[in-house]
Design a protein around this motif. Structure first.
Motif, mmCIF file in Angstrom:
data_model
loop_
_atom_site.group_PDB
_atom_site.id
_atom_site.type_symbol
_atom_site.label_atom_id
_atom_site.label_comp_id
_atom_site.label_asym_id
_atom_site.label_seq_id
_atom_site.Cartn_x
_atom_site.Cartn_y
_atom_site.Cartn_z
ATOM 1 N N ALA A 6 0.829 -1.209 0.000
ATOM 2 C CA ALA A 6 0.000 0.000 0.000
ATOM 3 C C ALA A 6 0.862 1.258 0.000
ATOM 4 C CB ALA A 6 -0.927 0.003 1.210
ATOM 5 N N MET A 7 1.947 1.238 0.764
ATOM 6 C CA MET A 7 2.830 2.400 0.836
ATOM 7 C C MET A 7 3.507 2.651 -0.509
ATOM 8 S SD MET A 7 3.632 4.612 2.973
ATOM 9 C CE MET A 7 4.697 6.008 2.832
ATOM 10 N N MET A 8 4.039 1.616 -1.106
ATOM 11 C CA MET A 8 4.723 1.775 -2.397
ATOM 12 C C MET A 8 3.752 2.223 -3.496
ATOM 13 S SD MET A 8 7.833 1.363 -1.925
ATOM 14 C CE MET A 8 7.920 1.735 -0.194
ATOM 15 N N ALA A 9 2.548 1.692 -3.486
ATOM 16 C CA ALA A 9 1.547 2.106 -4.478
ATOM 17 C C ALA A 9 1.159 3.564 -4.293
ATOM 18 C CB ALA A 9 0.315 1.210 -4.389
ATOM 19 N N SER A 10 0.957 3.990 -3.041
ATOM 20 C CA SER A 10 0.563 5.382 -2.816
ATOM 21 C C SER A 10 1.693 6.345 -3.154
ATOM 22 C CB SER A 10 0.083 5.583 -1.381
ATOM 23 O OG SER A 10 1.093 5.284 -0.464
ATOM 24 N N ILE A 11 2.944 5.966 -2.892
ATOM 25 C CA ILE A 11 4.072 6.834 -3.251
ATOM 26 C C ILE A 11 4.198 6.919 -4.770
ATOM 27 C CG2 ILE A 11 6.589 7.024 -3.213
ATOM 28 C CD1 ILE A 11 6.521 6.056 -0.330
ATOM 29 N N ALA A 12 4.050 5.788 -5.463
ATOM 30 C CA ALA A 12 4.155 5.799 -6.926
ATOM 31 C C ALA A 12 3.058 6.659 -7.553
ATOM 32 C CB ALA A 12 4.083 4.375 -7.455
ATOM 33 N N ILE A 13 1.836 6.511 -7.082
ATOM 34 C CA ILE A 13 0.729 7.309 -7.622
ATOM 35 C C ILE A 13 0.931 8.781 -7.281
ATOM 36 C CG2 ILE A 13 -1.769 7.721 -7.507
ATOM 37 C CD1 ILE A 13 -2.056 4.693 -6.959
ATOM 38 N N PHE A 14 1.455 9.064 -6.084
ATOM 39 C CA PHE A 14 1.707 10.451 -5.680
ATOM 40 C C PHE A 14 2.803 11.072 -6.548
ATOM 41 C CE2 PHE A 14 3.732 13.591 -2.785
ATOM 42 C CZ PHE A 14 2.665 14.459 -2.699
ATOM 43 N N LEU A 15 3.852 10.317 -6.863
ATOM 44 C CA LEU A 15 4.902 10.834 -7.738
ATOM 45 C C LEU A 15 4.363 11.129 -9.136
ATOM 46 C CD1 LEU A 15 7.968 8.660 -6.716
ATOM 47 C CD2 LEU A 15 7.574 11.072 -6.234
ATOM 48 N N ILE A 16 3.488 10.272 -9.637
ATOM 49 C CA ILE A 16 2.851 10.529 -10.937
ATOM 50 C C ILE A 16 1.991 11.785 -10.856
ATOM 51 C CG2 ILE A 16 1.152 9.634 -12.584
ATOM 52 C CD1 ILE A 16 2.283 6.810 -11.913
ATOM 53 N N TYR A 17 1.275 11.948 -9.745
ATOM 54 C CA TYR A 17 0.462 13.149 -9.534
ATOM 55 C C TYR A 17 1.342 14.405 -9.549
ATOM 56 C CZ TYR A 17 -1.850 16.715 -6.688
ATOM 57 O OH TYR A 17 -2.344 17.900 -6.207
ATOM 58 N N LEU A 18 2.470 14.365 -8.827
ATOM 59 C CA LEU A 18 3.374 15.522 -8.805
ATOM 60 C C LEU A 18 3.974 15.781 -10.183
ATOM 61 C CD1 LEU A 18 5.308 15.141 -5.443
ATOM 62 C CD2 LEU A 18 3.526 16.788 -5.985
#
Length: 143
Positions: A87-99
């Motif tokens: 869950a942590m890795m998925a949320s960081i990856a999606i957040f980086l794409i968002y940024l």
């Protein structure tokens, strides 16, 4: 599912409460240390509250998505640390794409990114690992 929702809410609310104060303290400490490290420095501290809220919402959704394995009809063996890490890795990856899509990632250097968003990542990850889910054991067989 009630256990999953309770666990996810505990993680999210703790992250919300601790995110800003801890990030602020780390930013101020880093800014105080910069003159000791380099005489000529340029550092930009921009913690956008909306971005922090997006990350926390993403971590809430990805944690709930990964917790769907718990309490299902079919018996599933789950591992809480594995669920938290995924869950942590998925949320960081999606957040980086968002940024990246918002154009905010290219303006940040690595140390600016880590000082600005690193504490939030760390707080979320620690909360996911510390809070218990059903049992203290990391391996449980559900029927």
């Amino acid at each position: 599912m009630k256990q999953s929702l309770t666990y996810t809410l505990k993680v999210t609310l703790t992250t919300l409460l601790l995110c800003l104060p801890i990030t602020y303290v780390i930013m101020m400490g880093y800014l105080r240390l910069l003159p000791l490290i380099a005489s000529n420095y340029s550092f930009n501290v921009n913690l956008d509250i909306k971005d922090a809220a997006v990350f926390i919402a993403l971590s809430f959704c990805t944690l709930l998505f990964n917790m769907r394995k718990i309490g299902g009809i079919a018996p599933v063996t789950y591992n809480k640390p594995n669920i938290a890490t995924n869950a942590m890795m998925a949320s960081i990856a999606i957040f980086l794409i968002y940024l990246l899509l918002r154009g905010k990632l290219m303006n940040l250097s690595i140390d600016e990114f880590l000082i600005t968003y690193g504490p939030t990542f760390l707080i979320t990850f620690i909360c996911m690992r510390v809070y218990t889910l059903r049992n203290e054991e990391s391996q449980v067989k559900l029927i």
